[in-house]
Design a protein around this motif. Sequence first.
Motif, PDB file in Angstrom:
ATOM      1  N   PRO A 156       0.818  -1.228   0.000  1.00 41.31           N
ATOM      2  CA  PRO A 156       0.000   0.000   0.000  1.00 41.31           C
ATOM      3  C   PRO A 156       0.845   1.268   0.000  1.00 41.31           C
ATOM      4  CG  PRO A 156      -0.365  -1.259   2.033  1.00 41.31           C
ATOM      5  CD  PRO A 156       0.574  -2.045   1.203  1.00 41.31           C
ATOM      6  N   GLY A 157       2.026   1.189   0.587  1.00 42.25           N
ATOM      7  CA  GLY A 157       2.895   2.358   0.606  1.00 42.25           C
ATOM      8  C   GLY A 157       3.400   2.712  -0.782  1.00 42.25           C
ATOM      9  N   VAL A 232      -7.964   7.561  -1.064  1.00 41.95           N
ATOM     10  CA  VAL A 232      -8.850   8.430  -0.270  1.00 41.95           C
ATOM     11  C   VAL A 232      -8.167   8.938   0.999  1.00 41.95           C
ATOM     12  CG1 VAL A 232     -11.218   7.861  -0.841  1.00 41.95           C
ATOM     13  CG2 VAL A 232      -9.888   6.287   0.530  1.00 41.95           C
ATOM     14  N   TRP A 233      -7.255   8.152   1.514  1.00 49.32           N
ATOM     15  CA  TRP A 233      -6.620   8.508   2.785  1.00 49.32           C
ATOM     16  C   TRP A 233      -5.786   9.773   2.688  1.00 49.32           C
ATOM     17  CZ3 TRP A 233      -1.344   8.464   2.284  1.00 49.32           C
ATOM     18  CH2 TRP A 233      -0.818   7.677   1.253  1.00 49.32           C
ATOM     19  N   SER A 235      -6.727  12.653   1.348  1.00 48.20           N
ATOM     20  CA  SER A 235      -7.481  13.905   1.435  1.00 48.20           C
ATOM     21  C   SER A 235      -7.660  14.347   2.887  1.00 48.20           C
ATOM     22  CB  SER A 235      -8.825  13.740   0.787  1.00 48.20           C
ATOM     23  OG  SER A 235      -9.506  12.671   1.399  1.00 48.20           O
TER      24      SER A 235
END
Lengths: 235, 272
Positions: A156-157, A232-233, A235
């Motif tokens: 994810p990173g 989304v994280w 924003s």
Amino acid sequence: MIVGVWQILSSTGALDERTLASPAQIATRTVELVQDGTLGTATLVSVQRVAIGFVIGASIGVAFAIAAGLSRFADDAIDPPMQMLRTLPHFGLIPLFIIWFGLGETPKLALIAMGVAFPLYLNTLGGIRGIDNKMVEAARSMNLSWGQRLRHVIMPGALPQTLVGLRQSLGIAWLTLIVAETISAHSGLGYMINHARDFLQIDVIVVGLAMYSLLGLLTDGVVRQLERRALVWRS
Amino acid sequence: MAFLKFSPDSLDRKPDPEHVARIRSHSRAFGRHQVLRDIDLDISPGEFVALLGRSGCGKSTLLRSLARLDKVPASEVQIEGRTSVAFQEPRLLPWRRVLENVALALLNTPQRADRLALAEQTLEEVGLTDKLDAWPLQLSGGQAQRVSLARALVSNPTLMLLDEPFSALDALTRIDMHQLVIELWRRHSMAILIVTHDVDEALALADRLVILDEGRIAHTWRIDLPRSDRAPSQPEIASTRAEVLKALGVRPTPPNPKRDPLKNNVDNQGAA
């Protein structure tokens, strides 16, 4: 507006129909091509080529990037040759691929895979390298295994950067497809266009080109949606 | 006597098998630079230890040894049970929601529902029930550090390691966090080792103060006063504070009668 002017120019004869067909003519031809199935079949074949080539190239690019990003040894083994090959325009390989693989599907797929693999490799590797090592360390302090760290921290990173690579590589995939199909093909959109050229059917050529750009827009839209969902994280 | 001062030689020689951490002759070097020299340190179950020292004294290295973040010989560092760490920066995963960040420390618990339930319960303990679904980037510094504490707490450790966890927070938030840590420590009765260079923080929180100087344990103080009685003006706290500062090499500013109307401030009394 542009279409209107274009139609007027064509109708008045200012725009020779041997240079560019009129919008009305193109529209009729589109309906014809859809109805007799030519456009559908050709599009399907082309999409399939891109899809297969993309999956192969993307798998190689991402797998190599993960290996190089996580292991010193793999980095030494993979990165220098990849960096060398990267500077080589992959279209330059067409003669070589034709000698190796003939004129069938294989050289087209190989060429698309080549084009796709590099942007994904470079961006995914950059993404992995850019991960704050402190985050990985925190995961280690929680006793997470290697696989768990890969899944929850490293992948994810690296994702934002990987998605940048994905967009680049999809653009390259369509471009490569067009080149590959123009050089030699017995099916697909490129074949349809080449065939039309031989009969001076300009309207068919325009329809084919429009289809290419539509497909490119479509995949770009899909990736943009994907980005919005996955990031989304931020924003 | 409320205060017992130990010299390094007499430190914890009593035979006591009950330790969550037992460090024996632990040395570490990076290249030619000797970071830790022959450290002996025991931490009892439920004990609250503060590790103090100047920058570069090796205190973070010692914490990393205890957290097993670096490879250390098992003969030198023995740990009973589980350790967990809260770092100076919260180190939350920005791409996981708060609840999932805490649940991540429980990944080795098989049921996801159990993990989330326990994570939620722990977040409630640190007072963040309303932030379960927030993204880490939406949190304030204090909130993020609370999540980090919850994450360190949720795996039910026997030894919780805090690496300067509050040094980046503003003074008021820091006081809140001290209260919170004490509450959590009382409720869960795990041992805590906090690395800090804030002497007042150490005095407010710990049962024992350990000073590290150039990789050696230089001094140890035990503080038996109840935490509610540890006002800075409390004479014993004040005198220990002065001793600790002196041991850290901080010289109290001599009073200047022209500028300073107070004849004797607390520090000078203690240092005398």
